[in-house]
Design a protein around this motif. Structure first.
Motif, PDB file in Angstrom:
ATOM      1  N   ARG A 174      -6.066  -1.532   2.209  1.00 54.81           N
ATOM      2  CA  ARG A 174      -5.518  -0.825   3.365  1.00 54.81           C
ATOM      3  C   ARG A 174      -4.326  -1.597   3.923  1.00 54.81           C
ATOM      4  N   THR A 206       0.810  -1.217   0.000  1.00 49.89           N
ATOM      5  CA  THR A 206       0.000   0.000   0.000  1.00 49.89           C
ATOM      6  C   THR A 206       0.848   1.274   0.000  1.00 49.89           C
ATOM      7  N   ALA A 213      -4.108   6.204  -2.542  1.00 49.15           N
ATOM      8  CA  ALA A 213      -4.952   6.451  -3.710  1.00 49.15           C
ATOM      9  C   ALA A 213      -4.600   7.786  -4.367  1.00 49.15           C
ATOM     10  N   VAL A 242     -15.870   1.841  -2.383  1.00 54.46           N
ATOM     11  CA  VAL A 242     -15.257   1.186  -1.223  1.00 54.46           C
ATOM     12  C   VAL A 242     -15.662  -0.289  -1.227  1.00 54.46           C
ATOM     13  N   LEU A 258      -4.402   5.200   3.661  1.00 55.95           N
ATOM     14  CA  LEU A 258      -5.027   4.556   2.514  1.00 55.95           C
ATOM     15  C   LEU A 258      -5.445   5.595   1.475  1.00 55.95           C
ATOM     16  N   LEU A 288     -14.741   6.081   5.009  1.00 54.16           N
ATOM     17  CA  LEU A 288     -14.229   6.230   3.646  1.00 54.16           C
ATOM     18  C   LEU A 288     -15.316   6.706   2.698  1.00 54.16           C
ATOM     19  N   LEU A 341     -11.051   1.689  -3.151  1.00 56.11           N
ATOM     20  CA  LEU A 341     -10.442   1.520  -1.839  1.00 56.11           C
ATOM     21  C   LEU A 341     -10.961   0.226  -1.227  1.00 56.11           C
TER      22      LEU A 341
END
Length: 336
Positions: free
Chosen positions: A208, A188, A221, A266, A217, A258, A234
């Motif tokens: 994550r 990540t 992105a 998500v 996280l 998120l 995500l």
């Protein structure tokens, strides 16, 4: 600030905008993606947005206080939609299901998994051909040869593929055989990898980190987006805590947060989130109620014989049961 530029803007007009922003003591960065062109301004000075907003070539301008501006929901009115073609999309208000084994083991296993997915109307198959393992003696995947076999069989069946990319050198060799690149928890914050994934025109799912925060996280992105790729998702897959009763602690809170913070889809990964087969189903259903736009989980014909992660993998029978419950739970959520 985020400045959206009009399509076809001349270099001269763009430079005029940059000069104006920098005159306000803001540092500028140009970002060009598959979907648009932006100028990112970083600074602290307050100013009247009309000083810039009227300039030729500006489609829109947004003042965003979030550190990770491009992935923030504060500027993008419409949530990101991931379009994989053939009517397969991942988006807010939908419930994308992705299922398959931890590791791709061979042609027979692929065929049986594809048959299971087709019977249950699942369009995306997960699986690993490059596997980051805690032990160097564990099975580490069939590599690109396995991916090519998988791709051929999946394409014939109309199934899309999501699989993990572990290093920069694999991006190009995998490109023709994947629909979604997956960045695993251990990578990540592999910023070289994230930068290079920003240069491809295929979607990227970012998991994550094992001990990563929500902001970290989002930062991962942001790296991919700022390098040119805004087709991003995500994934909450559980974090390492002091608790030892399960493999990880599934942070269902993160799904709701998120969704509030970002315009990106998500996805929930309950298989890694709890790591115990018997508890994957209730955790997955809880993730849907928390607002997840999709669920990715592991399934195998005989989990006890799986080459990796059998303890958290559902049998096809268990998978079929979960699929039905996920869809019913989604319908219930949307009816509120």
């Amino acid at each position: 600030m985020i400045i959206q530029l009009e399509k076809g803007l001349s270099e001269g007009n763009k430079q005029s905008i940059i000069d104006k922003v920098e005159a306000l003591k803001y540092k500028t960065t140009e970002v060009k993606t598959q979907k648009g062109e932006y100028i990112i301004g970083i600074g602290k000075k307050d100013f009247d947005i009309r000083e810039i907003g009227h300039m030729k070539g500006i489609s829109d301008i947004h003042i965003v206080s979030d550190a990770n501006m491009l992935v923030s929901r504060k500027w993008k009115v419409k949530p990101t939609v991931i379009d994989l073609g053939d009517g397969v999309t991942i988006e807010e208000g939908g419930m994308a299901l992705m299922a398959g084994p931890c590791s791709i083991e061979g042609e027979e296993q692929i065929e049986k998994t594809i048959a299971h997915l087709k019977e249950n109307n699942i369009k995306i198959m997960r699986g690993g051909v490059y596997k980051p393992r805690s032990s160097p003696y564990s099975f580490r995947g069939l590599g690109n040869d396995g991916l090519k076999t998988w791709y051929k069989l999946a394409r014939e069946a109309g199934i899309k593929i999501i699989t993990e990319v572990m290093q920069v050198s694999q991006i190009e060799e995998m490109y023709d055989y994947v629909d979604i690149y997956q960045v695993g928890a251990r990578n990540t914050q592999n910023f070289n990898l994230l930068d290079e994934l920003g240069k491809v025109d295929k979607p990227v799912l970012i998991k994550r980190g094992i001990s990563g925060t929500i902001e970290e996280l989002l930062g991962s992105a942001e790296y991919v987006f700022s390098a040119g790729n805004e087709n991003l998702m995500l994934c909450e897959r559980g974090i390492r805590t002091y608790e030892r009763a399960s493999r990880n602690t599934m942070d269902i809170n993160a799904i709701a947060i998120l969704k509030e913070k970002s315009h990106l889809p998500v996805i929930a990964d309950p298989s890694h989130g709890i790591g115990i087969r018997d508890h994957v189903e209730p955790v997955a259903l809880a993730c849907v109620m928390a607002g997840a736009d999709g669920v990715i989980y592991e399934t195998h014909e005989v989990p006890e014989e799986a080459w990796s992660d059998g303890q958290q993998t559902l049998s096809f029978r268990e998978s079929e049961k979960l699929i039905k419950k996920l869809r019913k739970t989604f319908e219930l959520r949307e009816s509120f």
